[in-house]
Each structure stands twice: as C-alpha cells, then as structure tokens.
Design a protein around this motif. Structure first.
Motif, short mmCIF file in Angstrom:
data_model
loop_
_atom_site.label_atom_id
_atom_site.label_comp_id
_atom_site.label_asym_id
_atom_site.label_seq_id
_atom_site.Cartn_x
_atom_site.Cartn_y
_atom_site.Cartn_z
N ALA A 5 0.84 -1.19 0.00
CA ALA A 5 0.00 0.00 0.00
C ALA A 5 0.87 1.24 0.00
N CYS A 6 0.36 2.30 -0.62
CA CYS A 6 1.15 3.52 -0.71
C CYS A 6 0.31 4.75 -0.39
N GLN A 7 0.98 5.74 0.19
CA GLN A 7 0.34 7.01 0.50
C GLN A 7 0.10 7.84 -0.76
N PHE A 8 1.04 7.75 -1.71
CA PHE A 8 0.94 8.54 -2.95
C PHE A 8 -0.01 7.87 -3.94
N HIS A 9 -0.23 8.57 -5.04
CA HIS A 9 -1.19 8.10 -6.05
C HIS A 9 -0.47 7.61 -7.31
N PRO A 10 -0.23 6.30 -7.42
CA PRO A 10 0.43 5.81 -8.64
C PRO A 10 -0.39 6.12 -9.89
N GLU A 11 -1.71 6.14 -9.74
CA GLU A 11 -2.58 6.38 -10.90
C GLU A 11 -2.46 7.80 -11.44
N LYS A 12 -1.76 8.67 -10.69
CA LYS A 12 -1.59 10.06 -11.13
C LYS A 12 -0.11 10.42 -11.21
N SER A 13 0.77 9.41 -11.18
CA SER A 13 2.20 9.68 -11.11
C SER A 13 2.93 9.35 -12.42
N SER A 14 2.24 9.58 -13.52
CA SER A 14 2.85 9.46 -14.84
C SER A 14 3.54 8.10 -15.03
N LYS A 15 4.67 8.10 -15.69
CA LYS A 15 5.28 6.82 -16.10
C LYS A 15 5.68 5.94 -14.91
N HIS A 16 6.27 6.55 -13.88
CA HIS A 16 6.68 5.74 -12.74
C HIS A 16 5.47 5.14 -12.02
N GLY A 17 4.38 5.87 -12.01
CA GLY A 17 3.16 5.38 -11.39
C GLY A 17 2.62 4.16 -12.12
N LEU A 18 2.57 4.26 -13.45
CA LEU A 18 2.09 3.13 -14.25
C LEU A 18 3.03 1.93 -14.09
N GLN A 19 4.31 2.23 -14.03
CA GLN A 19 5.30 1.16 -13.85
C GLN A 19 5.05 0.43 -12.52
N LEU A 20 4.77 1.20 -11.48
CA LEU A 20 4.52 0.60 -10.16
C LEU A 20 3.28 -0.30 -10.20
N LEU A 21 2.23 0.15 -10.89
CA LEU A 21 1.02 -0.66 -10.99
C LEU A 21 1.31 -1.95 -11.75
N SER A 22 2.09 -1.82 -12.80
CA SER A 22 2.47 -2.99 -13.57
C SER A 22 3.33 -3.94 -12.72
N ASN A 23 4.23 -3.38 -11.92
CA ASN A 23 5.05 -4.19 -11.01
C ASN A 23 4.19 -4.90 -9.97
N PHE A 24 3.14 -4.22 -9.53
CA PHE A 24 2.22 -4.83 -8.55
C PHE A 24 1.60 -6.10 -9.13
N ILE A 25 1.17 -6.03 -10.39
CA ILE A 25 0.58 -7.20 -11.05
C ILE A 25 1.63 -8.32 -11.14
N ASN A 26 2.84 -7.97 -11.57
CA ASN A 26 3.91 -8.98 -11.69
C ASN A 26 4.23 -9.62 -10.34
N TRP A 27 4.30 -8.78 -9.32
CA TRP A 27 4.59 -9.28 -7.97
C TRP A 27 3.49 -10.24 -7.51
N SER A 28 2.24 -9.89 -7.78
CA SER A 28 1.12 -10.72 -7.32
C SER A 28 1.19 -12.12 -7.94
N GLU A 29 1.72 -12.19 -9.16
CA GLU A 29 1.81 -13.49 -9.83
C GLU A 29 2.86 -14.39 -9.17
N LYS A 30 3.80 -13.76 -8.48
CA LYS A 30 4.86 -14.54 -7.83
C LYS A 30 4.51 -14.94 -6.40
N LEU A 31 3.42 -14.39 -5.88
CA LEU A 31 3.01 -14.75 -4.52
C LEU A 31 2.41 -16.15 -4.53
N THR A 32 2.70 -16.92 -3.50
CA THR A 32 2.12 -18.26 -3.49
C THR A 32 0.91 -18.32 -2.59
#
Lengths: 251, 210
Positions: B183-210
């Motif tokens: 969870a984050c205090q800032f808004h990835p959905e409004k943080s341009s490229k790095h924000g989108l990258q973080l959301l994409s990383n979240f999806i990738n990370w979730s796939e690695k969780l068992t």
C-alpha cells in the motif's frame, strides 16, 4: 524538504479541440487535446489544466468528452475549468476523469457553493480561480472572464475561499495576462504568504526567468503558462532544467 | 482469467484508478468494481483506492464489506492513500478512529506536527526513498517523484514493513509491504510513467506470490 514546484501548461479548449490565439483574435486550431496532453506529459508537465472556452450551451458535453479521452491516456493530475456553475457540473467532470475543477464566477455569485462542494467531495478537488486587476492601489476581483468588476478585494476573497474549503487558488493577474511581461509578484506574494493552501501563479509568463521570479519572489507553489509552451518557444523540460539549475526543487 | 476487484465505497477517485490499471493489465486480467462483499469473494487481486475522511470510509467498509480484513490478509492487495492509512492501528482523523491494525503504527495530522508556514495538505510531487530493492521498484529509480495529496501521514513502527519513506518537513512512511499487502500514501494512478510502472510491477509481484 518540500514538494517540487509544479509547472502546469494550460490548454484552451473550444468545441473539443485545443485552440490558441493572442488576445482572443486569430484563434486557430492547435490540435487534438489527447495528443497535446500526451506530449506535455512526456516532457514532464506536473499537471495539465483545460480551460473550456466554448461559448455555446452544448459546450458541456464537448468538454466532458475531451476530459474522458485525455484521462484514458494521460496519468497526471487533470484540472478543468470554464463555465462550472454548480455541484452537478463539478461531479460530471470528476466522474469522467478530472482530478480538480476550477470555479470562478459561480464561487463569487454563490460563495456557499465552495463549502457545499468541498464538504461533499473533498477540498483537494476544488481550485478557486481568482482574476484580479489593480485599481487605485487595490487588487480587485473580476468575474465573467474579466468582464465584470466586483467589490471584492483579492486578499480578502482569497482568505474567504480558503476558509470555505478551497484546496488551491489559481491567481491570474489581468494586468499581466497576455503581456509576456512577467507575473505580478506583488499580489502573488501577498496572497501566497498569507494563505496555507497552494497558490498557482497565472498571467504574464514570457520567458523562463518569469517562472523563476514567480516562485522566488512571488512565493508561488506552481506556475501556469499557456503561450510560451504552445508556440514552441520553450519546452516543459527546458523550463524544468532552467529552474533546477537555479536551485528550485522540480520533478 | 484473473479478476482485479476495485473496491467502491462511494468516495474515492475510483475512475482514475480503473483507467490506470486498464492501461497496464494484459488479456489475462479482468477489471471489476466491487460494491459489496459478494463482489470480492472470487477476486484474485484487491485494490482499495481512497479519498475522503477515515471515519466515514471505515463505516462504509464495515457495512458493505464486513469480511474485508480477512480478504486483505489473503489476496494480493493494493491500498492507495486512504486505502493505505486504514491498514494502520489508529488514525487521529475525526477525533480518533480505530483502523485495521494490519500494520503497526498510527496516522497523525501534519498540522499537529509541522511548522505553521508549511502548506497542508501535502499536495504535489515529492520524492519516494526506497528502503530496499524489491520487484515492486523494478524500472523505478530510487528517489523518483510521485504525486501526493493528503493531510494525515502514517508512520509504521515495524521497520521491515516500510518499503519507502518520504519527507515533508518530517519523515513519514510513504509505502508499506507486508506479506501479500502492498500500500502507498501517494497516487500511482496520477504519477505518470513511474506510477504506471509501479502498478504494472504490482501485477507482476502478485503473480509470484504463493
């Protein structure tokens, strides 16, 4: 450590297209709002402001569709203003993807609207736009796109907006607007030093040093500019580099 | 097909979050809006955006999503802004309100701790200091700027939960990671490229969780 100073390009939108012109004459089509907003985002714009200048009644649907299309592709804060009259207008803009809405004339005619809207949806969504002109050493608030003089003094009105819940103030100097002569740092610093909400400087940007002066002498939290970016005189990244070299914190 | 449920409790910038997630997911994912507990039962991932006041948010969540805490503990979870703050033990907003206690620490008012001339809310782009390397930070340089809007700040007391911190006169926790909870205090959905990258990383990370 504070937040980075924001650079905000402002786009005039008429009937769903971005237009540009000088002093409201020779207005020409400048392109598709989505493409232009994407270009500014890529250059490092911190936020984008759309000003709907469509005069006709059907304007509302045009601006809603513009905001919706831009919000699908551009992921930085989007602020929209122009002709916002009531809570429903604000809600409609937010629901298609605007993050903030500016209100101007409606806030002066009905100040309770500021309390009402910010109570319902939060302070951060509402920017009160204040157009000021210096008359006999007093800064006076004007409405209706600068056509109507009120009896409000800029300083008192900004404090009242803050008290009623405004999240930010967009302060435009009508004397400076369009002159490319620099911002009015006198009224900027007077307002910015006395309110606790961010103040966005507008009106008068002609070169990069003007942006610097608005921040350093005017104590602005953000600077808004239209023509210096539209006409390709400077890019947003050039503005950022200039400010950074002078020790200003920018993204 | 995996379902990402974005929780709607009527007071968040849900649309921005949906649009940004839509931008980063592939065809194996489906996005939906959750209005009640039933809508999150089958979700693979949970997203809780947030704006507004803590007490009304918690009340609405308690009535519409009574078993939310259990789901947060058991599914890959992303909380944003208020969706980050309510994971802590207590928020001092609205004269004090008990939160989910999934992360140790409290949520306090900037105005009670910082100098008078600092502007509140803390609004705009600020640096996020990454505390350690993680797949969530992939392709995001340390100390990148993200977009913040908040008047209350959280301070996690368990060091290992702190994924990043930031400074606004005082130092505060800007993102947390604990097991399947990010969870984050800032808004990835409004943080341009790095924000989108973080959301994409979240999806990738979730796939690695068992």
């Amino acid at each position: 450590m504070s937040v980075a100073k924001r650079i905000i390009p402002c786009l005039d939108v008429d009937k769903g297209r971005v237009v540009k012109g000088t002093n409201f004459i020779d207005i020409v089509d400048a392109g598709d709002p989505v493409e232009i907003a994407q270009k500014y985002d890529n250059e490092g714009a911190d936020e984008i402001t759309f000003l709907d200048i469509t005069a006709s009644h059907e304007g509302r649907n045009n601006i809603l569709s513009v905001v919706e299309r831009v919000a699908d592709e551009v992921f930085i804060p989007l602020t929209v203003g122009g002709g916002v009259k009531n809570f429903n207008d604000v809600r409609d803009l937010l629901s298609v993807g605007a993050d903030k809405v500016t209100i101007n004339t409606a806030a002066v005619s009905n100040p309770d609207m500021i309390d009402d809207v910010t109570d319902k949806i939060g302070r951060q969504c509402i920017v009160v736009a204040v157009d000021v002109k210096k008359i006999d050493n007093n800064y006076i608030v004007f409405t209706h796109g600068g056509r109507t003089q009120t009896n409000l003094k800029a300083y008192d009105w900004c404090l009242e907006c803050q008290k009623r819940g405004a999240g930010e103030i967009l302060l435009t100097s009508m004397d400076k607007d369009g002159t490319k002569d620099g911002f009015d740092v006198e009224i900027l610093s007077k307002i910015s030093n006395n309110v606790t909400i961010p103040v966005i400087a507008s009106g008068g940007a002609g070169n990069l040093d003007h942006l610097y002066q608005a921040i350093v002498r005017g104590n602005a939290d953000a600077v808004l500019a239209a023509s210096i970016f539209h006409f390709g005189e400077y890019t947003i990244s050039q503005a950022k580099e200039y400010l950074k070299a002078k020790g200003i914190s920018v993204r | 097909m995996k379902n990402i449920a974005v929780i709607d409790y009527g007071m968040s910038n849900l649309h921005s979050v949906l649009k940004s997630l839509k931008k980063v997911i592939n065809k194996n994912y489906n996005l939906s809006i959750a209005y009640s507990s039933r809508d999150i039962e089958d979700a693979s991932l949970l997203v809780l955006p947030g704006q507004g006041a803590a007490n009304s948010c918690l009340e609405k969540l308690a009535s519409d999503f009574p078993n939310l805490k259990t789901h947060i503990m058991n599914k890959p979870f992303l909380g944003i802004c208020l969706g980050f703050q309510i994971l802590f033990e207590k928020s001092f907003e609205n004269d004090g309100v008990d939160c989910f206690s999934l992360i140790t620490g409290d949520v306090k008012d900037f105005r009670s701790t910082i100098k008078k001339d600092m502007k509140v809310p803390h609004m705009g782009w600020n640096k996020v200091n990454q505390k350690y390397n993680h797949i969530l930070w992939e392709n995001i340089p340390d100390k990148s700027f993200f977009y913040f809007v908040h008047s209350y700040y959280a301070k996690a007391t368990t060091e290992t939960n702190i994924l990043s911190d930031s400074d606004y006169e005082i130092n505060f926790t800007s993102s947390i990671l604990k097991d399947n909870i990010f969870a984050c205090q800032f808004h990835p959905e409004k943080s341009s490229k790095h924000g989108l990258q973080l959301l994409s990383n979240f999806i990738n990370w979730s796939e690695k969780l068992t």
